[in-house]
Scaffold this motif. Structure first.
Motif, mmCIF file in Angstrom:
data_model
loop_
_atom_site.group_PDB
_atom_site.id
_atom_site.type_symbol
_atom_site.label_atom_id
_atom_site.label_comp_id
_atom_site.label_asym_id
_atom_site.label_seq_id
_atom_site.Cartn_x
_atom_site.Cartn_y
_atom_site.Cartn_z
ATOM 1 N N LEU A 116 -6.326 84.276 -27.652
ATOM 2 C CA LEU A 116 -6.451 83.005 -26.936
ATOM 3 C C LEU A 116 -7.712 82.177 -26.910
ATOM 4 C CD1 LEU A 116 -4.529 80.425 -26.475
ATOM 5 C CD2 LEU A 116 -4.268 82.242 -24.206
ATOM 6 N N TRP A 117 -8.726 83.135 -26.469
ATOM 7 C CA TRP A 117 -10.013 82.733 -25.933
ATOM 8 C C TRP A 117 -10.772 82.026 -27.058
ATOM 9 C CZ3 TRP A 117 -13.882 87.318 -24.527
ATOM 10 C CH2 TRP A 117 -13.846 88.036 -25.536
ATOM 11 N N LYS A 118 -10.150 82.101 -28.257
ATOM 12 C CA LYS A 118 -10.897 81.447 -29.222
ATOM 13 C C LYS A 118 -10.724 80.061 -29.308
ATOM 14 C CE LYS A 118 -11.124 81.058 -34.547
ATOM 15 N NZ LYS A 118 -12.544 80.551 -34.606
ATOM 16 N N TYR A 119 -9.553 79.399 -28.610
ATOM 17 C CA TYR A 119 -9.125 78.125 -28.357
ATOM 18 C C TYR A 119 -9.289 77.431 -27.159
ATOM 19 C CZ TYR A 119 -7.229 79.864 -33.273
ATOM 20 O OH TYR A 119 -7.381 80.450 -34.270
ATOM 21 N N CYS A 120 -9.266 78.342 -26.087
ATOM 22 C CA CYS A 120 -9.237 77.931 -24.833
ATOM 23 C C CYS A 120 -10.323 78.673 -23.958
ATOM 24 C CB CYS A 120 -8.068 78.241 -23.890
ATOM 25 S SG CYS A 120 -6.752 77.322 -24.945
ATOM 26 N N ARG A 121 -11.008 78.270 -22.944
ATOM 27 C CA ARG A 121 -11.849 78.917 -21.957
ATOM 28 C C ARG A 121 -11.062 78.702 -20.448
ATOM 29 N NH1 ARG A 121 -16.078 75.629 -22.701
ATOM 30 N NH2 ARG A 121 -15.994 74.504 -20.851
ATOM 31 N N VAL A 122 -11.579 79.449 -19.806
ATOM 32 C CA VAL A 122 -11.040 79.688 -18.444
ATOM 33 C C VAL A 122 -11.900 80.141 -17.488
ATOM 34 C CG1 VAL A 122 -10.016 81.851 -18.462
ATOM 35 C CG2 VAL A 122 -9.007 80.436 -16.909
ATOM 36 N N GLU A 123 -11.934 79.512 -16.380
ATOM 37 C CA GLU A 123 -12.898 79.993 -15.195
ATOM 38 C C GLU A 123 -11.922 79.679 -14.136
ATOM 39 O OE1 GLU A 123 -16.151 77.575 -12.534
ATOM 40 O OE2 GLU A 123 -16.615 77.773 -14.632
ATOM 41 N N ALA A 124 -11.879 80.725 -13.158
ATOM 42 C CA ALA A 124 -11.196 80.765 -12.154
ATOM 43 C C ALA A 124 -12.104 80.608 -10.743
ATOM 44 C CB ALA A 124 -10.536 82.297 -11.877
ATOM 45 N N ARG A 125 -11.547 79.743 -9.990
ATOM 46 C CA ARG A 125 -12.351 79.458 -8.695
ATOM 47 C C ARG A 125 -11.524 80.128 -7.494
ATOM 48 N NH1 ARG A 125 -17.332 77.240 -8.771
ATOM 49 N NH2 ARG A 125 -16.757 76.603 -6.680
ATOM 50 N N MET A 126 -11.980 80.991 -6.634
ATOM 51 C CA MET A 126 -11.365 81.617 -5.734
ATOM 52 C C MET A 126 -11.710 81.078 -4.427
ATOM 53 S SD MET A 126 -11.095 85.552 -7.088
ATOM 54 C CE MET A 126 -12.840 85.643 -7.404
ATOM 55 N N GLY A 127 -10.669 81.123 -3.396
ATOM 56 C CA GLY A 127 -11.167 80.409 -2.269
ATOM 57 C C GLY A 127 -9.883 80.928 -1.030
ATOM 58 N N ARG A 128 -9.786 79.983 -0.232
ATOM 59 C CA ARG A 128 -8.548 80.071 0.721
ATOM 60 C C ARG A 128 -7.845 78.678 1.069
ATOM 61 N NH1 ARG A 128 -10.213 78.281 5.817
ATOM 62 N NH2 ARG A 128 -12.395 78.079 5.939
ATOM 63 N N ALA A 129 -6.865 78.703 1.393
ATOM 64 C CA ALA A 129 -5.882 77.334 1.421
ATOM 65 C C ALA A 129 -6.688 76.800 2.706
ATOM 66 C CB ALA A 129 -4.674 77.725 1.971
ATOM 67 N N LEU A 130 -6.955 75.521 2.677
ATOM 68 C CA LEU A 130 -7.729 74.795 3.452
ATOM 69 C C LEU A 130 -6.685 74.370 4.753
ATOM 70 C CD1 LEU A 130 -10.321 73.046 4.598
ATOM 71 C CD2 LEU A 130 -9.298 70.907 3.119
ATOM 72 N N GLU A 131 -7.034 74.927 5.871
ATOM 73 C CA GLU A 131 -6.313 74.497 6.915
ATOM 74 C C GLU A 131 -7.052 74.086 8.247
ATOM 75 O OE1 GLU A 131 -4.489 78.417 7.803
ATOM 76 O OE2 GLU A 131 -3.322 78.492 5.968
ATOM 77 N N VAL A 132 -6.713 73.119 8.861
ATOM 78 C CA VAL A 132 -7.463 72.582 10.117
ATOM 79 C C VAL A 132 -7.025 73.577 11.124
ATOM 80 C CG1 VAL A 132 -7.560 70.568 11.386
ATOM 81 C CG2 VAL A 132 -7.137 69.888 9.136
ATOM 82 N N PRO A 133 -8.143 74.028 11.999
ATOM 83 C CA PRO A 133 -8.133 74.929 12.863
ATOM 84 C C PRO A 133 -6.930 74.211 13.980
ATOM 85 C CG PRO A 133 -10.272 74.859 12.515
ATOM 86 C CD PRO A 133 -9.762 73.799 11.573
ATOM 87 N N ALA A 134 -6.243 74.655 14.740
ATOM 88 C CA ALA A 134 -5.039 74.272 15.459
ATOM 89 C C ALA A 134 -5.686 73.506 16.731
ATOM 90 C CB ALA A 134 -4.296 75.657 16.237
ATOM 91 N N GLU A 135 -6.856 73.907 17.315
ATOM 92 C CA GLU A 135 -7.335 73.207 18.304
ATOM 93 C C GLU A 135 -7.773 71.710 17.981
ATOM 94 O OE1 GLU A 135 -10.812 75.810 16.792
ATOM 95 O OE2 GLU A 135 -8.780 76.113 16.976
ATOM 96 N N TYR A 136 -7.883 71.531 16.529
ATOM 97 C CA TYR A 136 -8.208 70.361 16.235
ATOM 98 C C TYR A 136 -6.914 69.350 16.004
ATOM 99 C CZ TYR A 136 -12.820 71.895 15.916
ATOM 100 O OH TYR A 136 -13.981 72.572 16.135
ATOM 101 N N LEU A 137 -5.902 70.019 16.036
ATOM 102 C CA LEU A 137 -4.488 69.245 15.739
ATOM 103 C C LEU A 137 -3.956 68.980 17.006
ATOM 104 C CD1 LEU A 137 -2.998 71.151 12.701
ATOM 105 C CD2 LEU A 137 -4.240 69.275 12.618
ATOM 106 N N ALA A 138 -4.180 69.698 18.123
ATOM 107 C CA ALA A 138 -3.708 69.456 19.312
ATOM 108 C C ALA A 138 -3.764 67.818 19.841
ATOM 109 C CB ALA A 138 -4.239 70.846 20.502
ATOM 110 N N LYS A 139 -2.778 67.389 20.509
ATOM 111 C CA LYS A 139 -3.248 66.123 21.103
ATOM 112 C C LYS A 139 -3.760 66.329 22.673
ATOM 113 C CE LYS A 139 0.494 63.480 18.900
ATOM 114 N NZ LYS A 139 1.708 62.704 19.035
ATOM 115 N N LYS A 140 -4.602 65.556 22.899
ATOM 116 C CA LYS A 140 -5.400 65.438 24.289
ATOM 117 C C LYS A 140 -5.199 64.359 24.999
ATOM 118 C CE LYS A 140 -8.963 68.747 22.695
ATOM 119 N NZ LYS A 140 -10.208 69.014 22.839
#
Length: 125
Positions: A101-125
Protein backbone atom coordinates in the motif's frame (compact mmCIF):
# COMPACT_ATOMS: atom_id res chain seq x y z
CA UNK A 1 -9.53 0.44 41.55
CA UNK A 2 -6.76 1.45 39.18
CA UNK A 3 -7.22 4.28 36.73
CA UNK A 4 -7.27 3.44 33.00
CA UNK A 5 -4.22 4.79 31.15
CA UNK A 6 -5.00 7.77 28.94
CA UNK A 7 -5.23 6.99 25.29
CA UNK A 8 -3.04 8.75 22.77
CA UNK A 9 -5.00 11.08 20.51
CA UNK A 10 -3.57 10.40 17.06
CA UNK A 11 -4.05 12.09 13.72
CA UNK A 12 -3.11 9.83 10.82
CA UNK A 13 -2.28 12.09 7.87
CA UNK A 14 -2.52 10.27 4.54
CA UNK A 15 -1.15 11.38 1.19
CA UNK A 16 -2.04 9.84 -2.15
CA UNK A 17 1.11 9.46 -4.23
CA UNK A 18 1.73 9.81 -7.94
CA UNK A 19 1.91 6.03 -8.37
CA UNK A 20 -1.83 5.85 -7.74
CA UNK A 21 -2.56 8.41 -10.44
CA UNK A 22 -0.26 6.62 -12.89
CA UNK A 23 -2.28 3.40 -12.68
CA UNK A 24 -4.55 2.40 -15.54
CA UNK A 25 -8.18 2.76 -14.49
CA UNK A 26 -8.57 -1.04 -14.51
CA UNK A 27 -6.06 -1.32 -11.62
CA UNK A 28 -7.31 1.49 -9.36
CA UNK A 29 -9.89 -0.78 -7.71
CA UNK A 30 -7.19 -2.97 -6.17
CA UNK A 31 -5.72 0.05 -4.38
CA UNK A 32 -9.15 1.07 -3.09
CA UNK A 33 -9.68 -2.49 -1.82
CA UNK A 34 -6.34 -2.42 0.00
CA UNK A 35 -7.12 1.02 1.46
CA UNK A 36 -10.46 -0.33 2.71
CA UNK A 37 -8.63 -3.27 4.27
CA UNK A 38 -6.28 -0.84 6.04
CA UNK A 39 -9.23 1.13 7.45
CA UNK A 40 -11.00 -2.04 8.57
CA UNK A 41 -7.92 -3.45 10.24
CA UNK A 42 -7.22 -0.12 11.99
CA UNK A 43 -10.80 0.02 13.24
CA UNK A 44 -10.53 -3.59 14.46
CA UNK A 45 -7.37 -3.09 16.53
CA UNK A 46 -7.82 -3.64 20.28
CA UNK A 47 -8.48 -0.43 22.15
CA UNK A 48 -8.72 1.78 19.04
CA UNK A 49 -11.56 4.28 18.80
CA UNK A 50 -11.84 6.11 15.49
CA UNK A 51 -13.21 9.56 16.21
CA UNK A 52 -13.54 10.81 12.65
CA UNK A 53 -12.26 10.81 9.11
CA UNK A 54 -11.85 13.57 6.56
CA UNK A 55 -11.17 13.21 2.85
CA UNK A 56 -10.60 16.42 0.91
CA UNK A 57 -10.31 14.77 -2.50
CA UNK A 58 -13.16 16.92 -3.87
CA UNK A 59 -11.26 20.16 -3.30
CA UNK A 60 -7.68 18.90 -3.69
CA UNK A 61 -7.05 17.28 -7.05
CA UNK A 62 -3.90 15.27 -7.70
CA UNK A 63 -1.06 14.20 -5.46
CA UNK A 64 -0.40 15.58 -2.01
CA UNK A 65 2.72 17.72 -1.69
CA UNK A 66 5.36 16.76 0.86
CA UNK A 67 3.68 17.48 4.18
CA UNK A 68 0.55 19.57 4.53
CA UNK A 69 -2.03 19.51 3.06
CA UNK A 70 -2.69 15.81 3.10
CA UNK A 71 -5.42 14.05 1.13
CA UNK A 72 -7.14 12.31 4.03
CA UNK A 73 -7.05 12.29 7.79
CA UNK A 74 -8.11 9.74 10.41
CA UNK A 75 -8.44 10.93 14.02
CA UNK A 76 -8.34 8.10 16.56
CA UNK A 77 -7.72 7.46 20.21
CA UNK A 78 -5.03 4.80 20.36
CA UNK A 79 -4.19 2.69 23.42
CA UNK A 80 -0.42 3.25 23.22
CA UNK A 81 2.51 4.16 20.99
CA UNK A 82 3.01 0.56 19.85
CA UNK A 83 -0.52 0.50 18.46
CA UNK A 84 0.21 3.71 16.50
CA UNK A 85 3.32 2.08 15.04
CA UNK A 86 1.29 -1.04 14.18
CA UNK A 87 -1.33 1.10 12.43
CA UNK A 88 1.34 2.82 10.32
CA UNK A 89 2.82 -0.59 9.58
CA UNK A 90 -0.41 -1.54 7.78
CA UNK A 91 0.80 0.62 4.88
CA UNK A 92 3.98 -1.50 4.75
CA UNK A 93 2.30 -4.89 4.95
CA UNK A 94 -1.00 -4.79 3.04
CA UNK A 95 -0.26 -6.21 -0.38
CA UNK A 96 -1.54 -5.05 -3.77
CA UNK A 97 -0.24 -7.61 -6.24
CA UNK A 98 3.55 -7.42 -6.12
CA UNK A 99 3.50 -4.06 -4.27
CA UNK A 100 2.44 -2.78 -0.87
CA UNK A 101 0.00 0.00 0.00
CA UNK A 102 2.86 2.42 0.70
CA UNK A 103 3.63 2.55 -3.03
CA UNK A 104 0.38 4.47 -3.46
CA UNK A 105 -0.10 6.23 -0.10
CA UNK A 106 2.10 7.84 2.53
CA UNK A 107 1.11 8.10 6.19
CA UNK A 108 2.38 10.20 9.06
CA UNK A 109 1.00 9.87 12.59
CA UNK A 110 0.83 12.89 14.86
CA UNK A 111 0.45 11.89 18.51
CA UNK A 112 -0.67 14.02 21.42
CA UNK A 113 -3.47 14.25 23.89
CA UNK A 114 -7.02 15.47 23.78
CA UNK A 115 -7.12 19.23 24.29
CA UNK A 116 -8.87 19.95 27.56
CA UNK A 117 -9.30 23.32 29.22
CA UNK A 118 -8.26 23.02 32.89
CA UNK A 119 -11.27 23.01 35.21
CA UNK A 120 -10.13 26.12 37.10
CA UNK A 121 -10.51 28.12 33.90
CA UNK A 122 -14.04 26.84 33.34
CA UNK A 123 -15.34 27.68 36.81
CA UNK A 124 -17.53 30.78 37.08
CA UNK A 125 -16.24 33.49 39.39
Amino acid sequence: MSEQPKKIRTLFCIAVLQGFFDLPSSEIGSVWKAFGEMMGRLNGMDGVEILGMLDDDETMVGTSPDGYPWTAYIMADMPDRDSVVAACNLFRTIEIGQYRLWKYCRVEARMGRALEVPAEYLAKK
